[in-house]
Design an enzyme around this catalytic site. Structure first.
Site, PDB file in Angstrom:
ATOM      1  N   ARG A 237       0.854  -1.183   0.000  1.00  0.00           N
ATOM      2  CA  ARG A 237       0.000   0.000   0.000  1.00  0.00           C
ATOM      3  C   ARG A 237       0.891   1.234   0.000  1.00  0.00           C
ATOM      4  O   ARG A 237       1.914   1.282   0.698  1.00  0.00           O
ATOM      5  CB  ARG A 237      -0.924   0.039   1.227  1.00  0.00           C
ATOM      6  CG  ARG A 237      -2.041  -1.001   1.220  1.00  0.00           C
ATOM      7  CD  ARG A 237      -3.035  -0.772   0.105  1.00  0.00           C
ATOM      8  NE  ARG A 237      -4.164  -1.692   0.132  1.00  0.00           N
ATOM      9  CZ  ARG A 237      -4.186  -2.880  -0.456  1.00  0.00           C
ATOM     10  NH1 ARG A 237      -3.105  -3.314  -1.106  1.00  0.00           N
ATOM     11  NH2 ARG A 237      -5.255  -3.642  -0.393  1.00  0.00           N
ATOM     12  N   GLU A 266      -5.119   7.011  -5.214  1.00  0.00           N
ATOM     13  CA  GLU A 266      -5.424   6.169  -6.368  1.00  0.00           C
ATOM     14  C   GLU A 266      -6.814   6.501  -6.892  1.00  0.00           C
ATOM     15  O   GLU A 266      -7.735   6.712  -6.101  1.00  0.00           O
ATOM     16  CB  GLU A 266      -5.340   4.690  -5.983  1.00  0.00           C
ATOM     17  CG  GLU A 266      -3.943   4.264  -5.550  1.00  0.00           C
ATOM     18  CD  GLU A 266      -3.830   2.771  -5.261  1.00  0.00           C
ATOM     19  OE1 GLU A 266      -4.840   2.042  -5.448  1.00  0.00           O
ATOM     20  OE2 GLU A 266      -2.745   2.319  -4.869  1.00  0.00           O
ATOM     21  N   HIS A 285      -1.959  -0.557  -9.627  1.00  0.00           N
ATOM     22  CA  HIS A 285      -2.479  -1.434  -8.569  1.00  0.00           C
ATOM     23  C   HIS A 285      -3.050  -2.727  -9.158  1.00  0.00           C
ATOM     24  O   HIS A 285      -4.233  -3.035  -9.016  1.00  0.00           O
ATOM     25  CB  HIS A 285      -3.544  -0.721  -7.731  1.00  0.00           C
ATOM     26  CG  HIS A 285      -3.646  -1.292  -6.336  1.00  0.00           C
ATOM     27  ND1 HIS A 285      -4.073  -0.552  -5.257  1.00  0.00           N
ATOM     28  CD2 HIS A 285      -3.391  -2.539  -5.852  1.00  0.00           C
ATOM     29  CE1 HIS A 285      -4.064  -1.303  -4.167  1.00  0.00           C
ATOM     30  NE2 HIS A 285      -3.663  -2.525  -4.514  1.00  0.00           N
TER      31      HIS A 285
END
Length: 318
Positions: A237, A266, A285
């Site tokens: 993360r 994000e 991601h």
């Protein structure tokens, strides 16, 4: 009258293809959202009339203020059995049932190794040049065999990455806040202090979950200890790493580069400075984004909804 069900952030438009939703067809009315919400206000406006929401990981957060402002919401689902962006206490207070799903394998391990190989062998970079008709052979690769990999977090995923790295001939060391030498010995890797790991490793890879304890865990001082020839890989993360400090060491070429799959914000803004650095490999991601995982996520969501409708919810998180 059917309950309204929102499937959020289905970027690839696969939710309705990767699971059989037909057992629910007479009981729920599905709306798919295939783009991220621009803001929490936009999400609130869009979701006002939905009793059921299916979320994909932390793409759309559900903090207390969000849950409080959705009076019709009764069932909230997440892919996986952990979601740091959900306020589970607020959901419980509001009477919202929260359920999760299973997953398949360790998809993020493969992506982590891919980022390491891209940084050291420039596979994607040279592929783009070949397709563009550029000059033959310009980069000089580095052998990961013989390098030292520093693993921050030796849980299920970190251990999988360590196992693959050893198969590639890498030396592996590990550290985390609660890690003990005995666990390292069982995994066949060396135990290191945090300072030793960052000062010694040729590649540092992060595999701890995001929590209050790990937010900002990788500090400016940690990055300053890294060798100028070393790389940082983060498929965990974004907020685990001090982003401003990382940008600084990358811009100054104080480390050789970074492979990043996760970010503090994000989707990563188009004008974000990370996009402008030539020593950074960026992926959007993708760690958990595999066909097998998605089939499990959405298949389990169908089961979750059916079980909840029957009054016997499964995989309940709160």
């Amino acid at each position: 009258m059917p309950l309204r069900c929102a499937i959020l952030d289905d970027y690839q438009n696969v939710a309705l293809k990767f699971a059989d939703w037909s057992p629910l067809k007479d009981r729920i009315d599905i709306t798919v959202f295939d783009k991220p919400f621009a803001s929490q206000d936009e999400a609130l406006r869009a979701l006002q009339d939905f009793e059921i929401v299916c979320a994909m990981r932390e793409r759309t957060p559900f903090p207390r203020e969000m849950l409080t402002a959705l009076p019709k919401l009764k069932l909230l689902l997440t892919s996986g059995m952990r979601n740091a962006s959900f306020d589970l206490e607020a959901a419980k207070e509001r009477g919202v049932t929260v359920c999760g799903t299973g997953g398949v394998g360790n998809a993020t391990a493969g992506l982590t190794i891919g980022l390491m190989l891209e940084l050291t062998r420039k596979i994607g970079f040279e592929n783009a040049r070949m397709h563009a008709g550029e000059q033959w052979q310009t980069t000089m690769g580095q052998d990961v065999e013989g390098m030292t990999l520093g693993v921050v977090g030796l849980g299920k995923l970190g251990t999988k990455v360590a196992t693959i790295a050893k198969a590639l001939g890498m030396n592996v060391m590990a550290w985390s806040q609660n890690l003990r030498p005995e666990a390292c010995a069982a995994a066949g890797v060396a135990y290191a202090t945090k300072d030793e790991l960052f000062a010694t490793a040729d590649i540092v890879t992060i595999h701890v979950i995001l929590s209050k304890r790990t937010r900002g865990l990788i500090t400016r001082d940690d990055l300053a200890r890294m060798k100028p020839t070393s790389y940082l890989v983060n498929a965990a993360r974004g907020p685990i790493v001090d982003e401003a400090a990382l940008l600084d060491v990358l811009a100054r070429k104080a480390i050789a580069g970074a492979g990043l799959d996760t970010f503090s914000v994000e989707p990563l803004p188009i004008d974000h400075p990370l996009r402008k650095l030539d020593n950074v490999v960026l992926t959007p991601h993708l760690g958990y984004v595999t066909e097998n995982n998605y089939r499990r996520y959405y298949g389990d969501m169908v089961e979750d909804i059916a079980a909840w409708l029957s009054g016997a919810p499964v995989r309940v998180m709160t």
